[in-house]
Design a protein around this motif. Structure first.
Motif, mmCIF file in Angstrom:
data_model
loop_
_atom_site.group_PDB
_atom_site.id
_atom_site.type_symbol
_atom_site.label_atom_id
_atom_site.label_comp_id
_atom_site.label_asym_id
_atom_site.label_seq_id
_atom_site.Cartn_x
_atom_site.Cartn_y
_atom_site.Cartn_z
ATOM 1 N N ARG A 127 -5.260 -3.517 -12.772
ATOM 2 C CA ARG A 127 -5.194 -2.748 -11.512
ATOM 3 C C ARG A 127 -6.369 -3.077 -10.588
ATOM 4 O O ARG A 127 -7.027 -2.195 -10.031
ATOM 5 C CB ARG A 127 -5.124 -1.251 -11.788
ATOM 6 C CG ARG A 127 -3.834 -0.851 -12.441
ATOM 7 C CD ARG A 127 -3.721 0.654 -12.585
ATOM 8 N NE ARG A 127 -2.340 1.013 -12.771
ATOM 9 C CZ ARG A 127 -1.556 1.507 -11.825
ATOM 10 N NH1 ARG A 127 -2.010 1.699 -10.620
ATOM 11 N NH2 ARG A 127 -0.305 1.810 -12.084
ATOM 12 N N SER A 129 -8.011 -4.301 -7.228
ATOM 13 C CA SER A 129 -7.690 -4.380 -5.798
ATOM 14 C C SER A 129 -7.885 -5.811 -5.327
ATOM 15 O O SER A 129 -8.862 -6.472 -5.711
ATOM 16 C CB SER A 129 -8.595 -3.455 -4.981
ATOM 17 O OG SER A 129 -8.290 -2.115 -5.280
ATOM 18 N N GLY A 142 -4.202 -4.614 -1.376
ATOM 19 C CA GLY A 142 -3.509 -3.706 -2.283
ATOM 20 C C GLY A 142 -3.787 -4.034 -3.729
ATOM 21 O O GLY A 142 -4.808 -4.619 -4.081
ATOM 22 N N THR A 143 -2.804 -3.660 -4.556
ATOM 23 C CA THR A 143 -2.884 -3.872 -5.998
ATOM 24 C C THR A 143 -1.546 -4.424 -6.458
ATOM 25 O O THR A 143 -0.497 -3.909 -6.064
ATOM 26 C CB THR A 143 -3.166 -2.536 -6.720
ATOM 27 O OG1 THR A 143 -4.339 -1.954 -6.155
ATOM 28 C CG2 THR A 143 -3.386 -2.753 -8.202
ATOM 29 N N HIS A 157 -2.379 -0.872 0.083
ATOM 30 C CA HIS A 157 -3.234 0.275 0.402
ATOM 31 C C HIS A 157 -4.497 -0.271 1.049
ATOM 32 O O HIS A 157 -4.726 -1.486 1.062
ATOM 33 C CB HIS A 157 -3.537 1.124 -0.837
ATOM 34 C CG HIS A 157 -4.104 0.355 -1.995
ATOM 35 N ND1 HIS A 157 -5.421 -0.055 -2.057
ATOM 36 C CD2 HIS A 157 -3.517 -0.075 -3.136
ATOM 37 C CE1 HIS A 157 -5.621 -0.692 -3.194
ATOM 38 N NE2 HIS A 157 -4.475 -0.733 -3.872
ATOM 39 N N PRO A 159 -8.290 -1.405 1.823
ATOM 40 C CA PRO A 159 -9.313 -2.000 0.955
ATOM 41 C C PRO A 159 -10.269 -0.918 0.443
ATOM 42 O O PRO A 159 -10.650 -0.009 1.178
ATOM 43 C CB PRO A 159 -10.060 -2.972 1.873
ATOM 44 C CG PRO A 159 -9.148 -3.208 3.019
ATOM 45 C CD PRO A 159 -8.293 -1.982 3.162
ATOM 46 N N ARG A 163 -5.349 2.598 -6.166
ATOM 47 C CA ARG A 163 -3.899 2.668 -6.049
ATOM 48 C C ARG A 163 -3.423 4.023 -6.577
ATOM 49 O O ARG A 163 -3.495 4.310 -7.763
ATOM 50 C CB ARG A 163 -3.246 1.543 -6.846
ATOM 51 C CG ARG A 163 -1.747 1.593 -6.787
ATOM 52 C CD ARG A 163 -1.155 0.501 -7.616
ATOM 53 N NE ARG A 163 0.293 0.668 -7.684
ATOM 54 C CZ ARG A 163 1.104 -0.206 -8.228
ATOM 55 N NH1 ARG A 163 0.618 -1.310 -8.745
ATOM 56 N NH2 ARG A 163 2.385 0.016 -8.259
#
Length: 185
Positions: A127, A129, A142-143, A157, A159, A163
Protein backbone atom coordinates in the motif's frame (compact mmCIF):
# COMPACT_ATOMS: atom_id res chain seq x y z
CA UNK A 1 77.15 -14.43 -46.87
CA UNK A 2 75.82 -16.35 -43.89
CA UNK A 3 75.09 -13.10 -42.03
CA UNK A 4 72.99 -11.94 -44.94
CA UNK A 5 70.88 -15.13 -44.81
CA UNK A 6 70.44 -14.79 -41.04
CA UNK A 7 69.35 -11.20 -41.48
CA UNK A 8 66.91 -12.21 -44.20
CA UNK A 9 65.42 -15.00 -42.03
CA UNK A 10 65.25 -12.72 -39.00
CA UNK A 11 63.40 -10.11 -41.07
CA UNK A 12 60.98 -12.74 -42.41
CA UNK A 13 60.35 -14.08 -38.90
CA UNK A 14 59.69 -10.54 -37.58
CA UNK A 15 57.20 -9.88 -40.39
CA UNK A 16 55.51 -13.24 -39.80
CA UNK A 17 55.26 -12.48 -36.05
CA UNK A 18 53.76 -9.03 -36.76
CA UNK A 19 51.18 -10.56 -39.12
CA UNK A 20 50.33 -13.26 -36.57
CA UNK A 21 49.90 -10.60 -33.85
CA UNK A 22 47.64 -8.53 -36.13
CA UNK A 23 45.55 -11.61 -36.96
CA UNK A 24 45.17 -12.45 -33.27
CA UNK A 25 44.11 -8.88 -32.43
CA UNK A 26 41.59 -8.85 -35.28
CA UNK A 27 40.22 -12.24 -34.19
CA UNK A 28 39.91 -11.06 -30.57
CA UNK A 29 38.09 -7.91 -31.70
CA UNK A 30 35.75 -9.94 -33.90
CA UNK A 31 35.08 -12.44 -31.11
CA UNK A 32 34.34 -9.57 -28.71
CA UNK A 33 31.85 -8.08 -31.18
CA UNK A 34 30.15 -11.45 -31.67
CA UNK A 35 29.87 -12.00 -27.92
CA UNK A 36 28.48 -8.48 -27.40
CA UNK A 37 25.87 -9.16 -30.09
CA UNK A 38 24.39 -11.79 -27.74
CA UNK A 39 23.93 -9.30 -24.89
CA UNK A 40 20.34 -8.09 -24.44
CA UNK A 41 19.30 -4.71 -23.03
CA UNK A 42 18.25 -6.44 -19.79
CA UNK A 43 21.66 -8.15 -19.60
CA UNK A 44 23.33 -4.78 -20.15
CA UNK A 45 21.29 -3.26 -17.31
CA UNK A 46 22.22 -6.19 -15.02
CA UNK A 47 25.84 -5.21 -15.63
CA UNK A 48 25.01 -1.68 -14.45
CA UNK A 49 23.54 -2.55 -11.04
CA UNK A 50 24.95 0.02 -8.65
CA UNK A 51 25.65 2.58 -11.39
CA UNK A 52 24.05 6.02 -11.53
CA UNK A 53 22.18 6.42 -14.80
CA UNK A 54 20.15 8.95 -16.75
CA UNK A 55 17.04 7.34 -18.22
CA UNK A 56 15.17 9.08 -21.03
CA UNK A 57 11.42 8.56 -20.88
CA UNK A 58 8.64 10.05 -22.99
CA UNK A 59 7.46 12.37 -20.25
CA UNK A 60 10.64 13.32 -18.41
CA UNK A 61 14.25 12.41 -17.80
CA UNK A 62 14.80 10.28 -14.70
CA UNK A 63 18.03 9.90 -12.76
CA UNK A 64 18.99 7.28 -10.21
CA UNK A 65 21.09 4.32 -9.24
CA UNK A 66 20.17 0.97 -10.78
CA UNK A 67 19.08 -1.22 -7.85
CA UNK A 68 17.33 -4.17 -9.50
CA UNK A 69 16.45 -5.31 -12.98
CA UNK A 70 13.59 -7.57 -14.04
CA UNK A 71 12.77 -8.98 -17.46
CA UNK A 72 10.76 -5.88 -18.43
CA UNK A 73 11.52 -3.29 -15.71
CA UNK A 74 14.28 -1.66 -13.71
CA UNK A 75 14.23 -0.18 -10.23
CA UNK A 76 16.17 2.99 -9.56
CA UNK A 77 16.82 4.71 -6.25
CA UNK A 78 16.47 8.43 -6.69
CA UNK A 79 16.94 11.41 -4.42
CA UNK A 80 16.22 10.65 -0.78
CA UNK A 81 16.24 6.90 -1.60
CA UNK A 82 12.89 7.33 -3.39
CA UNK A 83 12.27 4.28 -5.55
CA UNK A 84 11.46 4.67 -9.23
CA UNK A 85 10.02 1.69 -11.09
CA UNK A 86 10.60 2.07 -14.83
CA UNK A 87 9.00 -0.25 -17.42
CA UNK A 88 11.65 -0.95 -20.06
CA UNK A 89 9.06 -0.38 -22.79
CA UNK A 90 8.98 3.28 -21.72
CA UNK A 91 12.76 3.78 -22.03
CA UNK A 92 14.06 5.72 -25.01
CA UNK A 93 17.73 5.64 -23.95
CA UNK A 94 20.00 5.17 -20.93
CA UNK A 95 23.34 6.85 -20.33
CA UNK A 96 25.82 6.23 -17.56
CA UNK A 97 26.00 2.47 -18.02
CA UNK A 98 29.35 1.13 -16.94
CA UNK A 99 31.75 -0.57 -19.34
CA UNK A 100 30.98 -3.87 -17.63
CA UNK A 101 28.81 -6.08 -19.75
CA UNK A 102 26.66 -8.75 -18.19
CA UNK A 103 26.78 -12.29 -19.44
CA UNK A 104 23.81 -13.15 -21.65
CA UNK A 105 21.09 -14.68 -19.51
CA UNK A 106 22.48 -13.07 -16.34
CA UNK A 107 19.09 -13.20 -14.62
CA UNK A 108 18.38 -16.46 -12.87
CA UNK A 109 15.41 -18.65 -13.76
CA UNK A 110 13.25 -17.24 -10.95
CA UNK A 111 14.39 -13.64 -11.35
CA UNK A 112 13.67 -13.82 -15.08
CA UNK A 113 10.00 -14.51 -14.32
CA UNK A 114 9.54 -11.54 -11.97
CA UNK A 115 8.00 -9.22 -14.53
CA UNK A 116 6.51 -5.74 -14.18
CA UNK A 117 3.29 -7.14 -12.74
CA UNK A 118 5.29 -8.70 -9.90
CA UNK A 119 6.85 -5.33 -9.04
CA UNK A 120 3.45 -3.59 -9.18
CA UNK A 121 1.90 -6.27 -6.93
CA UNK A 122 4.62 -5.60 -4.37
CA UNK A 123 3.71 -1.91 -4.36
CA UNK A 124 0.00 -2.78 -4.08
CA UNK A 125 0.60 -5.29 -1.26
CA UNK A 126 2.58 -2.75 0.75
CA UNK A 127 0.00 0.00 0.00
CA UNK A 128 2.75 2.43 -0.98
CA UNK A 129 1.61 5.82 -2.26
CA UNK A 130 2.86 6.46 -5.77
CA UNK A 131 3.11 9.12 -8.43
CA UNK A 132 2.53 7.54 -11.81
CA UNK A 133 3.88 9.11 -15.02
CA UNK A 134 1.76 8.05 -17.98
CA UNK A 135 2.19 8.10 -21.73
CA UNK A 136 1.44 11.57 -23.07
CA UNK A 137 2.81 13.35 -20.00
CA UNK A 138 -0.15 12.81 -17.66
CA UNK A 139 0.52 12.21 -13.97
CA UNK A 140 -1.66 10.50 -11.35
CA UNK A 141 -1.28 10.04 -7.60
CA UNK A 142 -2.63 7.21 -5.47
CA UNK A 143 -2.16 3.64 -4.37
CA UNK A 144 -2.19 0.55 -6.56
CA UNK A 145 -4.94 -1.95 -5.91
CA UNK A 146 -5.27 -4.97 -8.13
CA UNK A 147 -2.91 -5.95 -10.92
CA UNK A 148 -4.38 -7.69 -13.95
CA UNK A 149 -2.69 -9.47 -16.82
CA UNK A 150 -2.04 -6.26 -18.78
CA UNK A 151 -3.30 -3.46 -16.54
CA UNK A 152 -3.17 -2.11 -13.00
CA UNK A 153 -5.84 -0.32 -10.97
CA UNK A 154 -4.88 2.91 -9.24
CA UNK A 155 -7.01 4.24 -6.40
CA UNK A 156 -6.43 7.97 -6.88
CA UNK A 157 -6.03 10.19 -3.83
CA UNK A 158 -4.03 13.29 -2.96
CA UNK A 159 -0.27 12.91 -2.47
CA UNK A 160 0.60 12.19 1.14
CA UNK A 161 -2.90 10.93 2.02
CA UNK A 162 -3.42 7.37 3.13
CA UNK A 163 -5.69 5.25 0.99
CA UNK A 164 -9.08 5.30 2.71
CA UNK A 165 -12.57 5.01 1.24
CA UNK A 166 -13.17 8.69 2.05
CA UNK A 167 -9.95 9.89 0.33
CA UNK A 168 -10.21 7.86 -2.89
CA UNK A 169 -11.53 10.11 -5.68
CA UNK A 170 -11.73 7.43 -8.36
CA UNK A 171 -10.23 4.12 -9.35
CA UNK A 172 -8.47 4.24 -12.69
CA UNK A 173 -7.51 1.19 -14.77
CA UNK A 174 -4.18 1.80 -16.48
CA UNK A 175 -2.81 -0.42 -19.29
CA UNK A 176 0.73 -1.48 -18.45
CA UNK A 177 1.86 -0.12 -21.81
CA UNK A 178 0.80 3.38 -20.72
CA UNK A 179 3.11 3.42 -17.67
CA UNK A 180 6.25 5.50 -18.09
CA UNK A 181 7.50 5.54 -14.48
CA UNK A 182 6.22 4.84 -10.99
CA UNK A 183 7.67 7.01 -8.23
CA UNK A 184 7.22 5.40 -4.81
CA UNK A 185 7.58 7.12 -1.48
Amino acid sequence: MEERWESLFADAEARFEALRRDDMEAEATDRSRREFALVSFVDRLHGAIGAEVDVWLDAEPTYGVVERVGPDWMLLSGEGRREILVPLAAVSAVSGLTERTAVPGAAGAVEGKLDLRYALRRLARDRISVRVALRGGRVAFGTFGRVGRDFVELAEHLPGEARRAATVRTTRSIPLGALRAVYAG
